[in-house]
Structures are given as structure tokens and as C-alpha cells.
Scaffold this motif. Structure first.
Motif, PDB file in Angstrom:
ATOM      1  N   ARG A  38      49.988  95.032  49.715  1.00 18.32           N
ATOM      2  CA  ARG A  38      51.050  94.976  48.962  1.00 18.32           C
ATOM      3  C   ARG A  38      51.036  93.453  48.635  1.00 18.32           C
ATOM      4  O   ARG A  38      51.173  92.548  49.561  1.00 18.32           O
ATOM      5  CB  ARG A  38      52.278  95.373  49.737  1.00 18.32           C
ATOM      6  N   PHE A  39      51.198  93.129  47.242  1.00 17.77           N
ATOM      7  CA  PHE A  39      50.728  91.625  46.947  1.00 17.77           C
ATOM      8  C   PHE A  39      52.581  91.198  46.700  1.00 17.77           C
ATOM      9  O   PHE A  39      53.230  91.889  45.766  1.00 17.77           O
ATOM     10  CB  PHE A  39      50.253  91.523  45.720  1.00 17.77           C
ATOM     11  N   ARG A  40      53.047  90.262  47.148  1.00 17.84           N
ATOM     12  CA  ARG A  40      54.278  89.653  46.947  1.00 17.84           C
ATOM     13  C   ARG A  40      54.422  88.990  45.813  1.00 17.84           C
ATOM     14  O   ARG A  40      53.450  88.031  45.490  1.00 17.84           O
ATOM     15  CB  ARG A  40      54.919  88.733  48.097  1.00 17.84           C
ATOM     16  N   SER A  41      55.241  89.028  44.730  1.00 18.37           N
ATOM     17  CA  SER A  41      55.255  88.315  43.629  1.00 18.37           C
ATOM     18  C   SER A  41      55.633  86.833  43.901  1.00 18.37           C
ATOM     19  O   SER A  41      56.189  86.531  45.138  1.00 18.37           O
ATOM     20  CB  SER A  41      56.374  88.576  42.606  1.00 18.37           C
ATOM     21  N   LEU A  97      50.511  90.775  51.458  1.00 16.88           N
ATOM     22  CA  LEU A  97      49.783  89.570  50.891  1.00 16.88           C
ATOM     23  C   LEU A  97      50.797  88.508  50.064  1.00 16.88           C
ATOM     24  O   LEU A  97      51.338  89.046  49.264  1.00 16.88           O
ATOM     25  CB  LEU A  97      48.611  90.065  50.174  1.00 16.88           C
ATOM     26  N   GLU A  98      50.785  87.437  50.813  1.00 20.03           N
ATOM     27  CA  GLU A  98      51.633  86.438  50.350  1.00 20.03           C
ATOM     28  C   GLU A  98      51.110  85.494  49.424  1.00 20.03           C
ATOM     29  O   GLU A  98      49.916  84.943  49.659  1.00 20.03           O
ATOM     30  CB  GLU A  98      52.329  85.687  51.550  1.00 20.03           C
ATOM     31  N   PRO A  99      51.731  85.006  48.289  1.00 19.31           N
ATOM     32  CA  PRO A  99      51.221  84.057  47.491  1.00 19.31           C
ATOM     33  C   PRO A  99      50.644  82.648  48.064  1.00 19.31           C
ATOM     34  O   PRO A  99      51.741  82.414  48.678  1.00 19.31           O
ATOM     35  CB  PRO A  99      51.898  83.919  46.341  1.00 19.31           C
ATOM     36  N   PRO A 104      49.697  98.447  39.696  1.00 19.33           N
ATOM     37  CA  PRO A 104      48.563  98.714  40.434  1.00 19.33           C
ATOM     38  C   PRO A 104      47.669  97.276  40.281  1.00 19.33           C
ATOM     39  O   PRO A 104      47.673  96.882  39.351  1.00 19.33           O
ATOM     40  CB  PRO A 104      47.622  99.807  39.795  1.00 19.33           C
ATOM     41  N   TYR A 105      47.174  96.579  41.440  1.00 25.18           N
ATOM     42  CA  TYR A 105      46.324  95.550  41.256  1.00 25.18           C
ATOM     43  C   TYR A 105      44.935  96.123  40.938  1.00 25.18           C
ATOM     44  O   TYR A 105      44.033  96.990  41.466  1.00 25.18           O
ATOM     45  CB  TYR A 105      46.109  94.796  42.466  1.00 25.18           C
ATOM     46  N   MET A 147      52.382  93.657  43.160  1.00 28.99           N
ATOM     47  CA  MET A 147      51.075  94.539  42.971  1.00 28.99           C
ATOM     48  C   MET A 147      51.023  95.314  44.241  1.00 28.99           C
ATOM     49  O   MET A 147      51.339  94.989  45.353  1.00 28.99           O
ATOM     50  CB  MET A 147      49.957  93.856  42.502  1.00 28.99           C
ATOM     51  N   ILE A 148      50.046  96.341  44.134  1.00 27.23           N
ATOM     52  CA  ILE A 148      49.805  97.062  45.129  1.00 27.23           C
ATOM     53  C   ILE A 148      48.293  97.729  44.987  1.00 27.23           C
ATOM     54  O   ILE A 148      47.738  97.909  43.927  1.00 27.23           O
ATOM     55  CB  ILE A 148      50.575  98.427  45.499  1.00 27.23           C
TER      56      ILE A 148
END
Length: 317
Positions: free
Chosen positions: A164-167, A47-49, A177-178, A137-138
């Protein structure tokens, strides 16, 4: 005439919007005997910001290992409640009962029948409407399975995946953890008064300016306003802009799901019958609630979910 919305998203069809992935190379020919069977494999969901939370797509490949061409469906459990989006290429999906508060959906594999030994690739989009952060985050717990036909047959294969969240600095390392909000953080304010004036057909109409705010990221389908204490003959006629239909005493807050920190202003339209006697008709209370699959989500601060306004009817403005 206005009708009650019920579950706004029941039977929704997911449209286009995710990135189309190239088709995988054909697999080796499957045996020509035996029962229908299939394999499913997934890539990473990153997941891209963006300027509206996070967006990403999950690559999926289904291979027909059976003896004949047939169609397949996939059953998906989203890793983050409210995140499941569209298929690419476009295909119809139907939402089912949530699992641990996360939505489930059954979707046809795009492209129709898959030949024996053929692999079919597509992608599923996901959106998480939470503020972007400077740490990775994940969120674990995403699941997907492939079924022969429309999904009512036995599962042929399954896989799991994480989000998976990219910073904001571009990193995927050392994810924390998200944790999604479990309580809503909504609020409502009104102009405090509305005047209904005579129309050409003899009825009375007026507009009440309303503002709804959203401070969290809990899963929601829509926000719902319910009026109590409406004077006799006075009803809610809709909203401007209009979204889902209203039902005389209630309305759906117009627009898509809320992003954390968003405020939305609109007008609630009120209507009174021609025989209504002009004058001050009293005070009405508006109660705001957050809806998620037929249930109201508890709010962290219920006090700001209620707003009042007075109603006046006049023959002239």
C-alpha cells in the motif's frame, strides 16, 4: 585484468536497514508429539513517500508449533518487481527465479532455532523507486511462506500481502492500482571523442565522459554498456567511479539502481598497448542495455541507447 560480471546480483546477501520490530509474546506451548510445523502471519506493508521513491517494512511472525527446537526459512515473492530489500534483524537471503517478473528470495528466519511454542518476529524492507504521487496506490500479489529448515522441505504455512502506497498528503484511502513500467526508458550520451596519451609504462590511457539517464521505473538490476568497433589493441579498462568489473569491451554503469528522472555521469577508462601506433583510430559505438535477471529489457526508445565517439592516440597530451 578485468573479468565479466555475469549476473551482478546472483547469490546476494541482504544486509541490515529495515526497522526491527518487537518480539511477539510467546505462544502457548505446542504438543510434544507430531511432525515439525509452523505458522506465519504478516502485518500490513505500507510504503511511505520519501525523497527517493517509497520505503516500507513488512512485519512477519513465525511460530514453531512443532515438538522440538528447529530453524525455519521464509520464501518471499515481492509485490513490486525490484522492491525486495533487507531483513531486520540481519539474515542471509538468496534470490531465485522471478515469478511473473517479480523477484523471489529464500531467507533464514533471523535468530537461529525457534523453541517449541515460541514466536519469532522480524521485518522485511521494500523500496519502490518511482516518483511519489498525491494519490494512494496499491500493488497486490506479494506472497510469503515458511518452511522447516532451509526451504527444501514442504511448506508449513503461507500468507499473502499487498503493498500500500501512502499519498504525499498522508492518505491510504481509495487507492488506485500501481502500474509499473514494462519497458526501460534509458539513454546514453558521450563527450564524442577521447584521446589516449602515453603513460610511464609505455601504454596509453584515456577517459571518455559518459552520461546515462533513466526516465522510467521498470525493474532492473543494472545497466550495461557494450562497445563495438574498438580499434585493435584498445580496450575498456574500467569506469571511474568503479563498480562491477568490466571486460575489455563492456562495463556496468556504476552506482545503485536508478530512480526515475536520475542522470549519472562517470568516465569510461580506455587502455591501449605500448605498440599502438599514434593517430586517429576511428569511431566506436556504445550500446546501452537494461538488465533484469540475465535478460535485456526492451527499451521504449532504442534510438537513444546508442552513442558514438572517436578514438585518438597521442604520445603527448
Amino acid at each position: 585484468m578485468r573479468t565479466r560480471t555475469g549476473r551482478r546480483l546472483a547469490g546476494i546477501l541482504l544486509g541490515t536497514g529495515a526497522v526491527l520490530l518487537p518480539l511477539a509474546a510467546p505462544a502457548a506451548a505446542a504438543p510434544t508429539t507430531g511432525s515439525p510445523t509452523a505458522d506465519i502471519s504478516v502485518g500490513r506493508l505500507v510504503l511511505e513517500p520519501t525523497d527517493r521513491g517509497y520505503h516500507g517494512s513488512l512485519p512477519v511472525t513465525v511460530t514453531n508449533n512443532g515438538p522440538a527446537a528447529t530453524y525455519f526459512s521464509v520464501y518471499v515473492v515481492e509485490p513490486v518487481a525490484g522492491s525486495l530489500g533487507r531483513l531486520s534483524p540481519e539474515e542471509a537471503c538468496g534470490f531465485g527465479a522471478p515469478k511473473d517478473n517479480r523477484r523471489t528470495a529464500t531467507c533464514s528466519v533471523p535468530g537461529g532455532d525457534i523453541e517449541p511454542g515460541e514466536s519469532r518476529s522480524f521485518s522485511i524492507a521494500f523500496d519502490v523507486l518511482t516518483p511519489t504521487r498525491d494519490v494512494a496506490m496499491i500493488a497486490k500479489g506479494g506472497r510469503i511462506s515458511v518452511n522447516i529448515g532451509d526451504g527444501r522441505d514442504e511448506v508449513a504455512d503461507r500468507a499473502s500481502f499487498a503493498a500500500r502506497f501512502r499519498s504525499t498528503s498522508g492518505s491510504l484511502r481509495n487507492p488506485v492500482p500501481y502500474v509499473q513500467d514494462s519497458q526501460a526508458r534509458a539513454d546514453i550520451t558521450t563527450a564524442g571523442a577521447v584521446t589516449l596519451t602515453r603513460q610511464a609504462d609505455g601504454s596509453y590511457q584515456g577517459r571518455l565522459p559518459v552520461t546515462v539517464g533513466w526516465a522510467g521505473d521498470t525493474a532492473h538490476e543494472y545497466l550495461w554498456g557494450e562497445a563495438t568497433g574498438l580499434p585493435a589493441g584498445v580496450v575498456i579498462w574500467g569506469t571511474d567511479p568503479q563498480d562491477a568489473p568490466s571486460s575489455f569491451t563492456n562495463f556496468v554503469v556504476p552506482g545503485d539502481r536508478f530512480m526515475t528522472g536520475e542522470q549519472r555521469s562517470f568516465d569510461v577508462l580506455l587502455h591501449a598497448e605500448p605498440e599502438t601506433v599514434p593517430g586517429d583510430l576511428g569511431t566506436v559505438s556504445l550500446q546501452l542495455s537494461t538488465q533484469w535477471y540475465g535478460n535485456s529489457v526492451a527499451d521504449a526508445d532504442p534510438a537513444d541507447n546508442t552513442a558514438s565517439f572517436t578514438v585518438r592516440v597521442a604520445d603527448a597530451a
